[in-house]
Design an enzyme around this catalytic site. Structure first.
Site, PDB file in Angstrom:
ATOM      1  CG  ASN B  70      59.345  52.986   5.774  1.00 19.34           C
ATOM      2  OD1 ASN B  70      59.625  53.220   6.948  1.00 19.34           O
ATOM      3  ND2 ASN B  70      58.578  53.785   5.065  1.00 19.34           N
ATOM      4  CG  ASP B 264      52.238  48.639   0.172  1.00 25.29           C
ATOM      5  OD1 ASP B 264      51.776  49.753  -0.157  1.00 25.29           O
ATOM      6  OD2 ASP B 264      53.029  48.496   1.118  1.00 25.29           O
TER       7      ASP B 264
END
Lengths: 398, 398, 398
Positions: B70, B264
């Site tokens: 991320n 996810d």
């Protein structure tokens, strides 16, 4: 002819894949960039001519892989659009950094209408060549040609010709548009024609901006099983994608080509749901990129069918971006465009397409608008063919 | 101890990354496969022992890239789940083809609850080691350990331990489940414990199948801007993905790991929308893969928040597949699972999480159910810690 | 034998995939790193021996996907080279940080000539194992073995053996080369042989540096349609790539493996254009990486055929980097190498190759040079086979 150009052409001209060399539609453009007074880097011709080598043309090639194609083995139009855009981004970024201005990255502002002239298959080599054909103060026009090559048989086909417009954004301040170094034309007419194209696209960009401003409700993926086949609701589809680092430029914004690839993917799903056959992209209308999309955003790409002729389908595609981690900014419409698809038999021949069933008033209106675009394009194409025939006739008479 | 095993172990044992060798948590399992009467390939030990070399263990490693993480640089839980599943698929496919049966590909049937014990970062190496720990007539249990390694400092941390169940499907007839060659255990208890785990998961799979059978309306992406922050509707999200060739196994079905990665990703978007901070996967509840997903399908992955504790969020994720080109088949629920996320400060410490605002009766009911799962997990963990403390005490007394 | 080593070996030895275990060419090398006086991290053996666990060996594995292969299903040589380089980068970065020096990242300096011993196919598992076999003050030699495994039949084949040289660059100052912690050899001969290899490659690197420094005109991609088939101009090809985040190391420079993969891609296009059949990489000559390539650069990879024997083609590949956003730096030659390709029939047998037609004096000269390399390699291989035959004879006599 100026010797400076000649030399520039003789090097930079060969940097391309050769696709389009000498072909009339790439004109005698062979743009040459001037870098007068350039201080940043001594890349000017040794003889002092204001010529920058290797800038004006660009070529690349890549073998088409399974992931580039649909189940029937036809390369997605979106794969081609993505390659075209990468070529355009490289050549225009390179050009915009050739002056003495500040470092910048060229961002896609617009792609002109593109036709997919012949399908490409897995295993073929896509040859992409790009050249800069016009510069305004703040924008660059790039013409890109794509040629498919079956390296086993040697057969080659022109697949696409595209015109893209880029705007250079400062590397330090992404909201600042940098000045574009002018290119040098061979003939006055080239510049004049370029300026005409520039003015036309500017007008069109303004128009879509207004249309995009309309509140268009997001296409919601419906309970398809309750819909009638061949209605708008039955085939409408969405993809939703989280923007990752590889989707983005150095400035942290999504590459225009990545967006176009996803748009074509949705349009393809809509078309396949409508006619349940092998479908391929036939053309894409002009696309304007009004709003940048930031890394980390979630983008929703939605498509709905707007019109069908006997053998083609028009699909409207919207891209909405949600920069959800940046609190203040709301979801916004980033891009929209019309894709035209055709259905192909196993032998590669166009098949008849089931007619779109319109239900609401809105759908009927959009169908009529689509019909208008269809007829306009058809008329334009016929006019072009007439013109070409006349030119050939004239040439034959001489 | 049989010499045949010993030899098998001394070769196959080195196939792993060494992570966990001799460590108590990998048990003394060291499974050995039998290949009695095998005719397809003369791979039995020369001494005639029914041992297949190099089957029981498998190891792999990869550097974590920007695309795996991320914006804060933390590797996505989904990236880890995908690596775990690939390791499991390789080792179980290898094992299931070691008998004399027909060629087959192992398909993921279930992943047991997994905890993410410590975050991984870009540039670190993920070391994955897998070993077969139980076989029933038609299924294989694989245990996988993941260790993160900072190759600059040498620091290593256990990141994950996962247990996966695979079922071998015939390469010629994808609907036929092939028999699994039995493994040989070192102790009777290993087999007994394995059978207990097998029975437990079988029961649980049956239960989710029934729950999944319920008509659950698809999570529709709402007009978020009209929703109150911290409500279920405000953060619920979807991703929609067209399944490509690289997502699929040799049989043309989506890899379980690809599905888990997308799940996810959605859960992460829901969590980030809810708390607007850096969030990471803390754990994933057991996931059952009841239905295969075919190449060319469009899959919708939807997530909604079901429960928040002081420092954690539970997100329910659904995967619905639409094999739209195959006329007769309708959209169906392929998988569902619960993901738990935590919010981290810049120093990597857990932050308080805003409480979920439930509105409808359904949302309140789901919140209570989530609370039940949360308390149950918490109790289990405390019991384990107590047990470990007792064991350490006992060991100290000796 | 020292017990400290023994323990180190018993752990690190298991880190590999088992490929090469006990095989003579992996020697009894099993290099062991010393960590004398290391302060940065308490990673020395508890018993105080200068042993670093898990450093000396490294293994990884991955299933080959459709995108890793050509249409015939043969995995690209470039995919294999990329995996090899990632393994080498991990093991040498790990090793170079095991001393007490400053944190560093190992950068690829050179790959020795590599042969592709047998083709790999989609669905097979590539097992890669790496080990450090020599260290000089500023460089690390890594040997990597690749084994293909058909997990359905259990068949395994050695695909590649490669030797790579890495140089550790400081994490804080990318222009500073850090000192390499010495490894401990089991026999004096190992060190002597390693030093010999080190001196040889050093000399060779110097030579290519000079050759690369020559003014080599960019490979000019002409209008292929006007060229005669089987000429140099007919098959020469280019690829242009914009360097993205996932292409780069922690230092922000392109992974050597990424570059080699692109080089192989271009060489493959050249070979396919020349002989219009299924072609595979047979070998790659030593490649020296003189210049780093920075994130955000545009790299042009160009290939031209230099020589053909009856059944092989030699292709020269150049990589030129243009760091166009960086102020002062100009386009430069980063790497160049020779790839050898063969053409395969459907049964996987080598086919005759059309002879290369040379036109200019330059092309004739390069053809003769290629012939020289070809004959030299052939002679070397025959000498090796003779030697092996003698060794087998001698062994049989005892």
């Amino acid at each position: 002819m100026r010797p400076g150009w000649e030399r520039g052409g003789s090097v930079s001209g060969r940097a391309g894949m050769g696709a389009g060399r000498g072909r009339p539609e790439s004109g005698g453009y062979r743009a040459v960039t001037t870098a007068m007074g350039r201080k940043r880097s001594p890349r000017a011709d040794v003889s002092g001519h204001p010529v920058r080598y290797g800038t004006a043309r660009y070529g690349t090639a890549r073998i088409m892989r399974p992931d580039d194609a649909n189940i029937a083995g036809n390369v997605h139009g979106g794969t081609v659009l993505k390659m075209i855009e990468e070529a355009g981004a490289i050549i225009s970024t390179r050009h915009c950094n050739s002056g003495q201005g500040e470092p910048c990255v060229a961002a896609l502002a617009r792609v002109e209408r593109t036709d997919f002239l012949s399908p490409m298959c897995i295993g073929e080599v896509a040859n992409v060549s790009a050249e800069i054909t016009y510069t305004s103060k703040h924008s660059v026009e790039v013409q890109v040609n794509v040629m498919s090559e079956n390296i086993l048989t040697g057969a080659k086909k022109v697949t696409n010709k595209a015109t893209l417009w880029y705007v250079p954004l400062s590397l330090k301040n992404v909201n600042k548009v940098v000045e574009v170094p002018p290119i040098q034309y061979m003939h006055k007419e080239q510049e004049d024609e370029g300026r005409k194209r520039y003015e036309e696209q500017k007008l069109d960009r303004l128009e879509t901006k207004q249309r995009n401003g309309d509140v268009i409700l997001p296409v919601i993926n419906p309970d398809r099983q309750m819909k009638e086949p061949h209605t708008v609701g039955y085939s409408q589809s969405s993809l939703i994608h989280l923007v990752g680092p590889s989707d983005c430029t150095l400035l942290g914004f999504v590459h225009g080509g990545v967006t176009m690839k996803l748009m074509d993917e949705v349009a393809g799903i809509v078309a396949a749901r409508h006619c349940k056959t092998n479908i391929v992209t036939a053309s894409v209308d002009a696309i304007n990129f009004h709003e940048k999309i930031k890394k980390g955003s979630v983008i929703t790409i939605s498509g709905r069918m707007t019109f069908t002729s006997n053998k083609s389908m028009e699909i409207e595609v919207f891209v909405d971006a949600d920069p959800f981690v940046d609190e203040p900014q709301e979801r916004y419409r980033a891009v929209s465009a019309f894709f035209t698809y055709v259905s192909l038999s196993k032998e590669g021949k166009p098949l008849p397409v089931p007619q779109l069933l319109t239900e609401s008033e809105e759908e009927k209106r959009r169908f009529e608008e689509g019909k208008g675009r269809y007829l306009q394009t058809k008329a334009k194409r016929q006019a072009q063919m007439m013109q070409q025939a006349q030119m050939m006739q004239q040439a034959a008479q001489h």
